[in-house]
Enzyme design. Structure first.
Site, short mmCIF file in Angstrom:
data_model
loop_
_atom_site.label_atom_id
_atom_site.label_comp_id
_atom_site.label_asym_id
_atom_site.label_seq_id
_atom_site.Cartn_x
_atom_site.Cartn_y
_atom_site.Cartn_z
N ARG A 29 5.18 16.94 -0.44
CA ARG A 29 5.60 15.48 -0.26
C ARG A 29 5.21 14.87 -1.55
NH1 ARG A 29 2.18 10.71 1.70
NH2 ARG A 29 3.57 9.24 2.32
N TYR A 71 -7.81 8.75 7.25
CA TYR A 71 -9.04 9.25 6.51
C TYR A 71 -10.37 9.03 7.34
CZ TYR A 71 -6.00 9.68 2.49
OH TYR A 71 -4.72 10.22 1.61
N HIS A 86 6.15 4.56 -2.67
CA HIS A 86 4.94 4.65 -2.65
C HIS A 86 4.09 3.62 -3.50
CE1 HIS A 86 1.48 7.67 -1.35
NE2 HIS A 86 0.74 6.41 -1.85
N GLU A 123 -0.80 12.51 5.11
CA GLU A 123 -1.97 12.43 4.10
C GLU A 123 -3.26 12.66 5.12
OE1 GLU A 123 -2.52 9.32 1.60
OE2 GLU A 123 -0.39 9.21 0.95
N GLU A 157 2.74 3.73 4.01
CA GLU A 157 1.77 2.59 4.21
C GLU A 157 2.12 1.44 4.18
OE1 GLU A 157 -1.97 3.94 2.60
OE2 GLU A 157 -2.06 5.88 3.76
N ASN A 182 -0.99 8.99 7.96
CA ASN A 182 -2.04 9.03 6.97
C ASN A 182 -3.51 8.83 7.62
OD1 ASN A 182 0.05 9.66 5.36
ND2 ASN A 182 -0.32 7.89 3.99
C1 GBH Z 1 -3.90 6.55 0.94
O1 GBH Z 1 -4.13 5.25 1.09
C2 GBH Z 1 -2.62 6.53 0.03
O2 GBH Z 1 -1.56 6.63 0.59
C3 GBH Z 1 -2.84 7.45 -1.35
O3 GBH Z 1 -1.93 7.00 -2.46
C4 GBH Z 1 -4.23 7.23 -1.64
O4 GBH Z 1 -4.47 8.00 -2.99
C5 GBH Z 1 -5.03 7.93 -0.62
O5 GBH Z 1 -4.79 7.21 0.52
C6 GBH Z 1 -6.56 7.72 -0.87
O6 GBH Z 1 -7.05 6.65 -0.91
O7 GBH Z 1 -8.90 -1.53 4.09
O8 GBH Z 1 -10.55 -2.31 5.53
O9 GBH Z 1 -8.76 -0.90 6.33
C7 GBH Z 1 -5.49 5.10 1.73
C8 GBH Z 1 -5.35 4.00 2.83
C9 GBH Z 1 -6.52 1.94 3.28
C10 GBH Z 1 -7.63 4.02 3.65
C11 GBH Z 1 -7.82 1.14 3.22
C12 GBH Z 1 -8.84 3.04 3.59
C13 GBH Z 1 -10.04 1.13 3.93
C14 GBH Z 1 -10.58 0.10 4.61
N1 GBH Z 1 -6.69 3.22 2.89
N2 GBH Z 1 -8.75 1.84 3.95
S1 GBH Z 1 -9.62 -1.01 5.30
#
Ligand code: GBH
Length: 463
Positions: A83, A303, A127, A368, A172, A301
């Site tokens: 991807r 995390y 992206h 992701e 996203e 995605n």
């Molecule tokens: C992804 O975004 C991206 O697609 C990627 O490019 C990036 O490198 C990867 O993850 C790692 O960061 O804002 O209060 O909800 C991550 C999405 C959004 C996850 C914000 C964590 C934090 C808390 N992120 N979230 S909040």
């Protein structure tokens, strides 16, 4: 005859897609080559104070010049799918008009080399790297941007529609709309609740327009998809107030995209929650129908989980339009990654169960999942990352459990193939399973890369 006992504890379906993921601005570099012009991330990263250490994507992991080497890494991993994203300003530098041939050539070569290596190309059209000229004309809060995106999608459909396995329209849109225009932590760094909601709607519209443009140009068996960073929202308690806080975050974090795309409607509660910001009159007749053009799968995605309680957020700019005065975010317990994000694989399982129930018949793909940790080198020269291996193992086990319980999960893309430009954190955070020495651009497999190759080879997890 192989007499070794099979120690696989979690076997995935035979057709399961095993991949890794990257994004153009985070790895390509070559920011001014072959006609590419600045995107909002070039502008943002060159603005003092926006990105840690003043880092930019000017060089990044130099992937633009190392495509063959990076595909060789993927061959060693044994991935079935890769991807990546296409940089809009490489293809259509001003966001309008005819395509730049050299930009198209770059992605055609990438796709052809992947196909030669037996790896399915999964291409994301957006992206986060909007051509700066389109931001200057108003950016995503402006309806026109969605139409420009539809046109860019038709260019890419014409150029690569016969050979890309899966198209993802957007990555996203929550981050792009609410971090980009709401709290300004991402490019273009604007801070307006109204702008963030307008952007969110125009992303839905753009997604639908692009889906329409791609549909006609697909090769047999190809798919159109959308990737969302869905929030696994947990109320702190069962109190009515905490449940309402969770409902608000689910509305402006998840259903703001899920409802238009899968149901052709706006969440009524979101419209109520945001009444002081907007009457949503920027949603025109037919927009929601366009946004809800059928798609073939949903990318997720994930995390970390999001724990909320009734309360009030900080007074400064918020990415939670309409909810910021009613919700407070609590730190989830347990260990954390180098991003300070909690490690909790149950959140992924919860999310998959919810989608199994709410979106029956929609195939799901984890587009992701991964973790940032500081690697430490062994005297032998090997890069050890035991925490990352533990994180990945736990999350794949959660995916496996969800599949056993009826979630239709078709694949898993590990974020990320390479250490790369981690947005507002610059190069200070490493998500790769392949270590990149940014001074020499030398790539080295971490233990997690060896571990992932084994998982793919056995089709599941052991012990
Ligand atoms: C992804 O975004 C991206 O697609 C990627 O490019 C990036 O490198 C990867 O993850 C790692 O960061 O804002 O209060 O909800 C991550 C999405 C959004 C996850 C914000 C964590 C934090 C808390 N992120 N979230 S909040």
């Amino acid at each position: 005859l192989d007499a070794r006992p099979d120690t696989t504890t979690h076997r995935f379906p035979a057709a399961f897609r095993w991949g890794t993921a990257t994004a153009a601005y985070q790895i390509e570099g070559a920011a001014a080559e072959d006609g590419r012009t600045p995107s909002i991330w070039d502008t943002f990263s060159r603005t003092p104070g926006k990105v840690r250490n003043g880092d930019t994507g000017d060089i990044a992991a130099d992937h633009y010049h190392r495509v063959s080497e990076d595909i060789a890494l993927m061959r060693r991993l044994g991935v079935t799918d890769y991807r990546f994203s296409i940089a809009w300003p490489r293809v259509q530098p001003t966001g309008r008009g005819p395509a730049v041939q050299k930009g198209l050539d770059f992605y055609r070569r990438l796709v052809d080399e992947l196909l030669e290596a037996g790896i399915r190309p999964v291409a994301t059209l957006y992206h986060w790297d909007l051509p700066q000229e389109l931001e200057d004309a108003g950016g995503w809060p402006q309806r026109e941007t969605a139409h420009r995106f539809g046109e860019y999608a038709s260019i890419m459909a014409g150029a690569l529609g016969d050979r890309v396995a899966t198209w993802t329209t957007l990555n996203e849109p929550w981050c792009a709309a609410f971090l980009g225009y709401g709290n300004g932590v991402h490019a273009p760094g604007r801070t307006s609740a109204l702008a963030s909601l307008r952007a969110a709607h125009h992303f839905n519209l753009a997604h639908g327009l692009a889906t329409g443009a791609l549909r006609g140009a697909l090769s047999p068996g190809s798919e159109v998809s959308l990737t969302l960073n869905l929030h696994a929202v947990r109320p702190h308690s069962d109190s009515a107030a905490d449940l309402d806080a969770a409902r608000r975050i689910d509305a402006v974090g998840n259903r703001v995209f899920l409802d238009p795309v899968f149901n052709g409607s706006l969440p009524e509660d979101l419209v109520r929650d945001t009444a002081a910001v907007t009457d949503w009159s920027f949603v025109l007749d037919g927009d929601l129908e366009t946004a809800s053009a059928p798609i073939d799968s949903l990318g997720i995605n994930y995390y970390s989980p999001t724990v909320v309680a009734a309360g009030s957020g900080p007074a400064e700019a918020s990415p939670w339009a309409g909810a910021e005065q009613h919700v407070r975010f609590l730190p989830a317990p347990g260990p954390r990654t180098a991003m300070d994000w909690p490690v909790d694989a149950n959140g992924l399982h919860e999310l998959l169960m919810r989608l199994r129930d709410d979106l029956p018949g929609v195939p799901l793909v984890i587009t992701e999942n991964g973790a940032a940790y500081d690697d430490y080198a062994d005297p032998s020269g090997e890069v050890k990352d035991p925490e990352r291996v533990a994180y990945l193992h736990a999350h794949l086990a959660a995916v496996h459990r969800a599949i056993e319980e009826g979630a239709d999960v078709r694949g898993y893309f590990l974020w990320s193939l390479l250490d790369n430009f981690e947005w507002a954190y610059g190069y200070s955070k490493r998500f790769g399973i392949v270590h990149v020495d940014f001074a020499t651009q030398r790539r080295t497999f971490k233990d997690s890369a060896r571990w992932y190759a084994e998982v793919i080879a056995r089709g599941g997890l052991a012990e």
